[in-house]
Design an enzyme around this catalytic site. Structure first.
Site, short mmCIF file in Angstrom:
data_model
loop_
_atom_site.label_atom_id
_atom_site.label_comp_id
_atom_site.label_asym_id
_atom_site.label_seq_id
_atom_site.Cartn_x
_atom_site.Cartn_y
_atom_site.Cartn_z
N LEU A 38 6.94 13.78 33.55
CA LEU A 38 8.08 13.26 32.82
C LEU A 38 7.60 12.56 31.55
O LEU A 38 6.59 11.85 31.55
CB LEU A 38 8.85 12.26 33.69
CG LEU A 38 9.62 12.83 34.87
CD1 LEU A 38 10.18 11.70 35.72
CD2 LEU A 38 10.74 13.74 34.39
N GLY A 114 10.46 26.02 36.28
CA GLY A 114 11.81 26.54 36.39
C GLY A 114 12.04 27.80 35.57
O GLY A 114 11.46 27.96 34.50
N GLY A 188 -1.84 20.78 6.24
CA GLY A 188 -1.60 19.45 5.70
C GLY A 188 -0.19 18.96 5.92
O GLY A 188 0.37 18.23 5.10
N GLY A 189 0.41 19.37 7.05
CA GLY A 189 1.71 18.85 7.43
C GLY A 189 1.56 17.53 8.15
O GLY A 189 0.53 16.85 8.05
N HIS A 452 12.80 -12.99 1.09
CA HIS A 452 11.57 -13.10 0.31
C HIS A 452 10.66 -14.14 0.93
O HIS A 452 11.10 -15.22 1.29
CB HIS A 452 11.89 -13.52 -1.13
CG HIS A 452 10.66 -13.74 -1.97
ND1 HIS A 452 9.93 -12.71 -2.51
CD2 HIS A 452 10.02 -14.89 -2.32
CE1 HIS A 452 8.91 -13.21 -3.18
NE2 HIS A 452 8.93 -14.53 -3.08
#
Length: 473
Positions: A38, A114, A188-189, A452
């Site tokens: 799982l 399955g 290069g992904g 900030h």
């Protein structure tokens, strides 16, 4: 005896188990069929283990650079075995968490392989699932509705078949017992650049090659060019616009070589190992779809906006339907499918609303259209861009590189796309994703007060920059 249920889910990855939980919440009797563990690819072979390794690599790099923060260290060393132990511990803890969720929601988990079957004595229509159990026995699950969530696997290339020793996929790389001294990464992904960043931070000599003109070819070109500069500055050799020459791979005892064509020259690259990262392909074969009227084209299951296949009682989600192969996309698709089959309000999102995150150092995050896509769709666009070098919190973090780029429609004022590269931008992209869901304009997001000092200030500044109103430049 067959197991009957309201909803059966073939595949217990992120999309599958999220769909199961949603169905249980709606009072459905749910069965998950899973042949492995799982959590699927994301938990065991993808998102979680790779991000654990990336975090260790990032921390190691920061510790080696600690003197720039005024902290002197002596003899920082990497124990890669302990890095792997930490990764495995995180995965196991989360795996136990998923198992707990199944028990809590009274979801039946059937362990086994399955296969969807056609009309039979169990059911007058296709959609029942025959399950081969670990002991070789067979079980049949007969649902009212079936959700196919079988995920994907690493794509291979002819002539570069992975052997797990010299030529690796990301699955193999996650289980390395020791680091190589050098590696060639083909592709290069997303996966390729994450591994390039990680291994470089661990001290491996990395050569990254990509066939397209820039890294991350599906992202905005400005992002790809910026990431190339970042990686190159860290010592990664990046070569784009390459062509792999056929049958040019040579394997020796301790090395692997490939020949590429670059700028009309043939170049031989040699390293200890080669990592093949050329995308993933959906697991749609050998699951019995030929026994149904579900349409499959080039390995991709066709679905409508509600995740229904061409058999209305059969749904499909996640990597096996193509599109964005992202865990959070699969989760959303699972919820969409369950809501529809339960006659609840459907919550299908256009793919442009799904954020995309890449966990290099520094990170990349985006949502919506790239500049090129916006122009191709005929939008008259305006662009706001703001650098992290002008953000105080970024300098405190030790970062000057990166930016946020906002693309908006000149006429409608709609935000079309937001693209980020820099520190912790995967935590910032949520604001941009929410802005798109709410159909906000750059002025509305920019007018919201951002604390900030914080990295989030760059969102407000980039939004204001769309109309030339940025304060910090």
């Amino acid at each position: 005896m067959a197991i009957t249920c309201d909803v059966a889910i073939l595949g217990g990855g992120t999309g599958g188990y999220v769909a199961a939980i949603r169905a249980a919440q709606l009072g459905k009797n749910v069965v998950i069929i899973e042949q492995d563990k799982l959590g699927g690819t994301c938990l065991h072979r993808g998102c979680i283990p790779s991000k654990s390794l990336l975090r260790s690599a990032e921390l190691f790099a920061e510790m080696k650079d600690s003197e720039s923060y005024g902290i002197e260290t002596d003899g920082v060393r990497l124990s890669f075995g302990k890095v792997q132990e930490r990764k495995n511990g995180i995965v196991e803890k989360l795996h136990q968490g998923v198992q707990y969720l199944m028990r809590k929601n009274k979801i039946t988990v059937v362990e086994g392989k399955g296969r969807v079957i056609g009309p039979s004595i169990f059911s007058p229509r296709s959609g029942a699932v025959a399950v081969e159990l670990p002991d070789g026995e067979m079980e049949t699950v007969v649902p009212t509705h079936l959700i196919i969530a079988t995920g994907s696997r690493p794509r291979h290339l002819p002539g570069l078949e992975p052997d797990g020793i010299h030529i690796l996929t990301s699955d193999h790389a996650l289980e390395l017992e020791e680091l190589p001294s050098s590696i060639i990464i083909v592709g290069g992904g997303v996966i390729g650049v994450e591994w390039a960043s990680m291994l470089n931070d661990f001290g491996v000599k990395v050569t990254l090659v990509e066939a397209a003109s820039h890294l991350l070819p599906t992202e905005d070109e400005d992002i790809g060019h910026e990431l190339t500069m970042m990686l190159t500055a860290r010592g990664v050799e990046v070569i784009t616009n390459i062509k792999l020459l056929d049958d040019s791979c040579t394997i020796q005892d301790q090395s692997v070589s490939i020949m590429i064509e670059h700028k009309e020259e043939s170049i031989t690259l040699t390293a200890d190992k080669l990592l093949l990262s050329v995308g993933r392909v959906g697991n749609t074969e050998n699951i019995g779809l030929e026994n149904t009227d579900v349409r499959v084209t080039n390995g991709v299951i066709a679905v409508n906006a509600n995740m229904q296949t061409t058999e209305p009682h059969i749904y499909a989600i996640g990597d096996c339907i193509g599109g964005l192969q992202l865990a959070h996309a699969a989760s959303h698709e699972g919820i969409t499918a369950v809501n529809h089959l339960a006659s609840e309000k459907s919550e299908a999102f256009p793919s442009e609303w799904i954020p995309r995150c890449i966990y290099t150092r520094h990170e990349v995050a985006s949502v919506g259209l790239t500049e090129k896509q916006a122009r191709e769709r005929g939008h008259d666009i305006k662009i706001g861009k703001f650098p992290f070098s002008a953000i105080g919190k970024a300098l405190i973090h030790g970062t000057r590189e990166g930016f946020v780029k906002v693309i908006a429609d000149q006429k409608t004022q709609d935000i079309l796309g937001v693209h980020m590269i820099g520190p912790h931008v995967t935590e910032l992209i949520g604001e941009a994703a929410l802005a798109q869901v709410l159909d906000a304009t750059p002025w509305e997001v920019g007018t919201a007060v951002h604390a900030h000092p914080s990295l989030s200030e760059i969102i407000g500044e980039a939004m204001l920059a769309v109309d030339g109103r940025a304060i910090g430049l």
